[in-house]
Design a protein around this motif. Structure first.
Motif, PDB file in Angstrom:
ATOM      1  N   ALA A 183       0.858  -1.193   0.000  1.00 22.31           N
ATOM      2  CA  ALA A 183       0.000   0.000   0.000  1.00 22.31           C
ATOM      3  C   ALA A 183       0.884   1.230   0.000  1.00 22.31           C
ATOM      4  N   ALA A 184       0.276   2.374  -0.290  1.00 23.50           N
ATOM      5  CA  ALA A 184       1.013   3.636  -0.252  1.00 23.50           C
ATOM      6  C   ALA A 184       1.522   3.905   1.157  1.00 23.50           C
ATOM      7  N   GLY A 185       2.639   4.624   1.238  1.00 23.87           N
ATOM      8  CA  GLY A 185       3.254   4.900   2.539  1.00 23.87           C
ATOM      9  C   GLY A 185       2.601   6.064   3.263  1.00 23.87           C
ATOM     10  N   THR A 186       1.373   5.843   3.737  1.00 25.02           N
ATOM     11  CA  THR A 186       0.622   6.889   4.429  1.00 25.02           C
ATOM     12  C   THR A 186       0.461   6.554   5.900  1.00 25.02           C
ATOM     13  N   GLU A 187       0.163   7.554   6.687  1.00 26.16           N
ATOM     14  CA  GLU A 187      -0.045   7.325   8.116  1.00 26.16           C
ATOM     15  C   GLU A 187      -1.198   6.360   8.355  1.00 26.16           C
ATOM     16  N   LYS A 188      -2.287   6.506   7.610  1.00 28.87           N
ATOM     17  CA  LYS A 188      -3.442   5.621   7.773  1.00 28.87           C
ATOM     18  C   LYS A 188      -3.054   4.170   7.520  1.00 28.87           C
ATOM     19  N   ASN A 189      -2.326   3.941   6.448  1.00 31.15           N
ATOM     20  CA  ASN A 189      -1.914   2.573   6.133  1.00 31.15           C
ATOM     21  C   ASN A 189      -0.942   2.030   7.167  1.00 31.15           C
ATOM     22  N   PHE A 190      -0.035   2.871   7.632  1.00 26.91           N
ATOM     23  CA  PHE A 190       0.945   2.405   8.612  1.00 26.91           C
ATOM     24  C   PHE A 190       0.296   2.091   9.955  1.00 26.91           C
ATOM     25  N   ARG A 191      -0.724   2.823  10.337  1.00 24.64           N
ATOM     26  CA  ARG A 191      -1.439   2.489  11.579  1.00 24.64           C
ATOM     27  C   ARG A 191      -2.140   1.139  11.444  1.00 24.64           C
ATOM     28  N   TRP A 192      -2.659   0.871  10.266  1.00 26.07           N
ATOM     29  CA  TRP A 192      -3.290  -0.428  10.022  1.00 26.07           C
ATOM     30  C   TRP A 192      -2.241  -1.535  10.096  1.00 26.07           C
ATOM     31  N   ILE A 193      -1.099  -1.310   9.488  1.00 28.24           N
ATOM     32  CA  ILE A 193      -0.022  -2.301   9.499  1.00 28.24           C
ATOM     33  C   ILE A 193       0.451  -2.559  10.927  1.00 28.24           C
ATOM     34  N   ALA A 194       0.642  -1.496  11.702  1.00 24.37           N
ATOM     35  CA  ALA A 194       1.145  -1.659  13.067  1.00 24.37           C
ATOM     36  C   ALA A 194       0.178  -2.466  13.921  1.00 24.37           C
ATOM     37  N   ARG A 195      -1.093  -2.390  13.604  1.00 28.47           N
ATOM     38  CA  ARG A 195      -2.084  -3.140  14.376  1.00 28.47           C
ATOM     39  C   ARG A 195      -2.243  -4.580  13.884  1.00 28.47           C
ATOM     40  N   SER A 196      -2.156  -4.790  12.570  1.00 27.84           N
ATOM     41  CA  SER A 196      -2.627  -6.057  12.018  1.00 27.84           C
ATOM     42  C   SER A 196      -1.650  -6.821  11.133  1.00 27.84           C
ATOM     43  N   ALA A 197      -0.450  -6.309  10.915  1.00 28.63           N
ATOM     44  CA  ALA A 197       0.469  -6.987   9.994  1.00 28.63           C
ATOM     45  C   ALA A 197       1.889  -6.951  10.536  1.00 28.63           C
ATOM     46  N   ASP A 198       2.815  -7.445   9.737  1.00 28.26           N
ATOM     47  CA  ASP A 198       4.217  -7.558  10.150  1.00 28.26           C
ATOM     48  C   ASP A 198       5.146  -6.654   9.364  1.00 28.26           C
TER      49      ASP A 198
END
Length: 287
Positions: A183-198
């Motif tokens: 995904a694009a390197g956005t704050e929204k995407n990174f918050r999702w990653i920090a919660r649910s991915a590696d």
């Protein structure tokens, strides 16, 4: 930092069972394939690269099933990791997909990883009954439910989009299957990653990623995650200075595409690319 190959699979390119051994023999660490079930001929969703409904590559309409392709690759390799860039889990039944991935992991002796996406093609998602505004929540539930099936003796999950009671499901993956989000390197995407991915997979063309990597690291730490996120960067052609810099800032893997019209072309490209990034081929299959 290691290196992998992503093939935009289609019925006009090399079959996975023909390409994957070449990738392994050249010393690369991983083989990635994409996923699209179909492309609606009339679409409102704009492609991220073209900005409209046009497609940058006809292979979008001819993409092979990723799990079948990776199974074919698993049968003729022994070392490389087998992954997706990216899969669209919400277009499958989560219990069936969990079984498919676990079976592939079992047959490949623990070499499966997942690269997943939210899905840019909203028309494709709609045909699978995925509500555009809820696809992130749906993906989170799918991953949580699949992890339950992969790790719990009696798995159960109760959510908005996935709901099942105590169940038995084997095989169990031999390791925790890593999940990265393309995904694009956005704050929204990174918050999702920090919660649910590696970790994170960059989008094509993203090369100036210093600020994004720093933002992801900050969000990762704020979320209480241990260690550092895995970062996979898509690259077009190797540049020694850029690769050294990426390794310094925390990129863990770099992916390259390749020409795949025939074996000789693919082998020559892989050997040249391996030399440019400093790979040492493993011991020969017959050695």
């Amino acid at each position: 930092m290691d290196y992998g190959i992503v093939q935009f699979t289609s019925d006009r390119g090399l079959r996975a069972q023909d390409l994957a051994p070449l990738i392994e023999d050249a010393g690369f660490a991983a083989y990635y394939v994409p996923e699209h079930s179909h492309i609606p001929t009339r679409r409102e969703a704009a492609h991220p690269r073209t900005g409209d409904a046009s497609l940058p590559d006809e292979r979008y309409t001819r993409t092979l099933d990723p799990w079948t392709s990776l199974a074919a690759a698993a049968a003729v390799t022994s070392r490389i990791e087998l992954s997706t860039a990216v899969a669209l889990p919400v277009q499958s039944d989560p219990l069936t997909l969990a079984k498919t991935v676990a079976t592939l992991d079992h047959l490949s002796r623990g070499r499966v990883a997942l690269g997943v996406g939210f899905g840019w093609n909203l028309d494709e998602l709609a045909d699978h009954g995925v509500p555009a505004g809820r696809r992130r929540t749906m993906l989170r539930e799918y991953l949580e439910a699949m992890r339950a099936l992969w790790t719990q003796e009696e798995a159960e999950y109760h959510g908005e989009f996935v709901d099942f009671g105590p169940s038995w499901a084997w095989p169990k993956p031999s390791r925790t299957i890593p999940v990265q989000v393309g995904a694009a390197g956005t704050e929204k995407n990174f918050r999702w990653i920090a919660r649910s991915a590696d970790g994170w997979i960059t989008t094509p063309g993203e090369t100036d990623i210093d600020d994004s990597v720093a933002l992801l690291a900050s969000i990762w730490a704020d979320a209480g995650r241990e260690g550092t996120p895995a970062i996979t960067a898509l690259d077009i052609r190797p540049d020694a200075d850029r690769l050294a810099h990426w390794e310094e800032i925390g990129v863990t893997r770099v992916l390259y595409g390749l020409p795949d019209e025939d074996v000789d072309t693919a082998r020559a490209y892989l050997e040249k690319l391996a030399g440019r990034v400093g790979l040492q081929p493993p011991i020969s299959r017959c050695g």
